[in-house]
Write a protein that holds these residues in place. Structure first.
Motif, PDB file in Angstrom:
ATOM      1  N   VAL A  77       0.587  -0.875  -0.079  1.00 25.77           N
ATOM      2  CA  VAL A  77       0.405  -0.264   0.109  1.00 25.77           C
ATOM      3  C   VAL A  77       1.112   1.213  -0.039  1.00 25.77           C
ATOM      4  O   VAL A  77       1.467   1.198   1.086  1.00 25.77           O
ATOM      5  N   SER A  78       0.990   1.783  -1.441  1.00 26.96           N
ATOM      6  CA  SER A  78       2.003   2.832  -1.116  1.00 26.96           C
ATOM      7  C   SER A  78       1.554   4.954  -1.113  1.00 26.96           C
ATOM      8  O   SER A  78       2.055   5.437  -0.962  1.00 26.96           O
ATOM      9  N   ASN A  79       0.423   4.698  -0.563  1.00 25.99           N
ATOM     10  CA  ASN A  79      -0.199   6.091  -1.334  1.00 25.99           C
ATOM     11  C   ASN A  79      -1.340   6.420   0.145  1.00 25.99           C
ATOM     12  O   ASN A  79      -1.729   7.327   0.343  1.00 25.99           O
ATOM     13  N   LEU A  80      -0.463   6.370   1.786  1.00 29.78           N
ATOM     14  CA  LEU A  80      -0.600   6.484   3.027  1.00 29.78           C
ATOM     15  C   LEU A  80      -0.408   7.683   3.659  1.00 29.78           C
ATOM     16  O   LEU A  80       1.573   7.271   3.436  1.00 29.78           O
ATOM     17  N   ALA A  81       0.154   8.142   4.174  1.00 33.16           N
ATOM     18  CA  ALA A  81       0.954   8.932   4.586  1.00 33.16           C
ATOM     19  C   ALA A  81       0.337   8.530   6.340  1.00 33.16           C
ATOM     20  O   ALA A  81       0.465   7.575   6.758  1.00 33.16           O
ATOM     21  N   TRP A  82       2.291   8.742   6.700  1.00 31.11           N
ATOM     22  CA  TRP A  82       2.826   7.870   8.168  1.00 31.11           C
ATOM     23  C   TRP A  82       1.757   8.026   9.112  1.00 31.11           C
ATOM     24  O   TRP A  82       1.495   6.619   9.866  1.00 31.11           O
ATOM     25  N   PRO A  83       0.706   8.836   9.572  1.00 31.69           N
ATOM     26  CA  PRO A  83      -0.511   9.033  10.199  1.00 31.69           C
ATOM     27  C   PRO A  83      -1.579   8.071   9.970  1.00 31.69           C
ATOM     28  O   PRO A  83      -2.301   6.313  11.417  1.00 31.69           O
ATOM     29  N   GLU A  84      -1.947   7.225   8.875  1.00 33.77           N
ATOM     30  CA  GLU A  84      -2.528   6.744   8.294  1.00 33.77           C
ATOM     31  C   GLU A  84      -1.853   5.154   7.813  1.00 33.77           C
ATOM     32  O   GLU A  84      -2.882   4.160   8.521  1.00 33.77           O
ATOM     33  N   VAL A  85      -0.937   4.735   8.049  1.00 34.59           N
ATOM     34  CA  VAL A  85      -0.606   3.483   8.330  1.00 34.59           C
ATOM     35  C   VAL A  85       0.247   3.049   9.448  1.00 34.59           C
ATOM     36  O   VAL A  85      -0.643   2.255   9.717  1.00 34.59           O
ATOM     37  N   LEU A  86       0.273   3.834  10.593  1.00 30.53           N
ATOM     38  CA  LEU A  86      -0.252   3.823  12.051  1.00 30.53           C
ATOM     39  C   LEU A  86      -1.323   2.990  12.014  1.00 30.53           C
ATOM     40  O   LEU A  86      -1.800   2.178  12.549  1.00 30.53           O
ATOM     41  N   GLU A  87      -2.341   4.431  11.827  1.00 27.88           N
ATOM     42  CA  GLU A  87      -3.925   3.935  11.859  1.00 27.88           C
ATOM     43  C   GLU A  87      -4.519   2.699  11.498  1.00 27.88           C
ATOM     44  O   GLU A  87      -5.357   1.827  12.112  1.00 27.88           O
ATOM     45  N   GLN A  88      -3.652   2.269  10.242  1.00 34.29           N
ATOM     46  CA  GLN A  88      -4.555   1.315   9.347  1.00 34.29           C
ATOM     47  C   GLN A  88      -3.564  -0.218  10.271  1.00 34.29           C
ATOM     48  O   GLN A  88      -4.712  -1.075  10.334  1.00 34.29           O
ATOM     49  N   ALA A  89      -2.514   0.158  10.420  1.00 32.73           N
ATOM     50  CA  ALA A  89      -1.886  -0.738  11.450  1.00 32.73           C
ATOM     51  C   ALA A  89      -2.236  -1.512  12.886  1.00 32.73           C
ATOM     52  O   ALA A  89      -2.683  -2.326  13.361  1.00 32.73           O
ATOM     53  N   ARG A  90      -2.942   0.110  13.536  1.00 31.91           N
ATOM     54  CA  ARG A  90      -4.433  -0.368  14.537  1.00 31.91           C
ATOM     55  C   ARG A  90      -5.145  -1.073  14.648  1.00 31.91           C
ATOM     56  O   ARG A  90      -5.284  -1.918  15.372  1.00 31.91           O
ATOM     57  N   SER A  91      -5.543  -1.009  13.549  1.00 34.92           N
ATOM     58  CA  SER A  91      -7.100  -1.300  13.055  1.00 34.92           C
ATOM     59  C   SER A  91      -7.288  -2.974  12.467  1.00 34.92           C
ATOM     60  O   SER A  91      -7.852  -3.500  12.217  1.00 34.92           O
ATOM     61  N   GLY A  92      -6.070  -3.424  11.935  1.00 37.85           N
ATOM     62  CA  GLY A  92      -5.530  -4.679  11.127  1.00 37.85           C
ATOM     63  C   GLY A  92      -5.515  -4.652   9.724  1.00 37.85           C
ATOM     64  O   GLY A  92      -5.792  -5.685   8.949  1.00 37.85           O
ATOM     65  N   GLU A  93      -5.584  -3.433   8.958  1.00 34.99           N
ATOM     66  CA  GLU A  93      -6.423  -3.266   7.931  1.00 34.99           C
ATOM     67  C   GLU A  93      -4.967  -3.673   7.070  1.00 34.99           C
ATOM     68  O   GLU A  93      -4.592  -4.228   6.106  1.00 34.99           O
ATOM     69  N   ILE A  94      -3.900  -3.189   7.622  1.00 38.36           N
ATOM     70  CA  ILE A  94      -2.503  -3.562   7.751  1.00 38.36           C
ATOM     71  C   ILE A  94      -1.735  -4.847   8.017  1.00 38.36           C
ATOM     72  O   ILE A  94      -1.392  -4.223   9.817  1.00 38.36           O
ATOM     73  N   ASP A  95      -0.766  -5.520   7.699  1.00 41.75           N
ATOM     74  CA  ASP A  95      -1.063  -6.162   8.294  1.00 41.75           C
ATOM     75  C   ASP A  95       0.779  -6.329   8.367  1.00 41.75           C
ATOM     76  O   ASP A  95       1.615  -6.874   9.850  1.00 41.75           O
TER      77      ASP A  95
END
Length: 201
Positions: free
Chosen positions: A54-72
């Motif tokens: 997933v290449s189009n996420l700003a760093w705060p979004e990367v952290l949020e999606q990792a928190r929610s489990g959307e990113i492995d």
């Protein structure tokens, strides 16, 4: 447990910093590059797991999606107490000193005590701000989105200083010709360790 998870997944969704060379960044075509990317493609290739980047996420979004489990998996991340609440970390696999950077014509900075009252360029959601706040260093934050923007702010005199990983700073200074920036001082934080991280559990 790890083997059970791997057996039930044919791919992992991966995201990381958009602009943190030479560790993790995306080229003009949106392809992930850097040391951490090399590790991930090698490891997952050996495990027979495909990678969805997933290449189009700003760093705060990367952290949020990792928190929610959307990113492995985040293949390139620093550890902090706050992040440990929602992420599990590997052992550190990259380590470089964290240094204070300023313009070559700036007043002397000998350490973090000289940053009191100064304007510092800080990357949003970067752990360095948390460390400075914990040590009660009273500074004026100048938010930026990437380490390159951070160093450009120093170079253009918009801020007094920045704190960055020595390897990343050296790479960016050389790559972008930011020759008026100097390494002013070490920090008391030792080496900046980078890890891989997954959602808790």
């Amino acid at each position: 447990v790890e083997r059970v998870w791997l057996n039930s997944h044919t791919f992992v969704k991966v995201a990381g910093p958009r602009a943190f060379p030479p560790f993790h960044y995306y080229d003009d075509d949106g392809q992930v590059r850097g040391i951490s990317a090399d590790y991930i493609f090698t490891i997952m290739g050996q495990l027979g797991i495909k990678i969805e980047v997933v290449s189009n996420l700003a760093w705060p979004e990367v952290l949020e999606q990792a928190r929610s489990g959307e990113i492995d998996l985040i293949p390139c991340i620093a550890m902090s107490e706050e992040r440990k609440r929602y992420l599990d970390f590997s052992k550190s696999y990259i380590s470089f000193p964290l240094v204070i950077l300023s313009r070559k014509d700036a007043p002397f900075i000998g350490g973090i005590d000289d940053l009191y009252g100064k304007k510092l360029a800080v990357v949003e959601k970067n752990v360095v701000s948390a460390w400075l706040n914990k040590d009660r260093v009273d500074f004026q934050p100048y938010p930026v989105k990437t380490p390159l923007e951070q160093l450009e702010a120093v170079s253009l005199g918009r801020v007094d200083a920045a704190i960055e990983n020595l390897a990343a700073a050296s790479y960016l200074i050389q790559q972008y010709g930011l020759t008026n920036i100097k390494i002013a001082a070490p920090t008391p934080y030792g080496n900046y360790n980078l890890y891989m991280a997954v959602s808790k559990g």
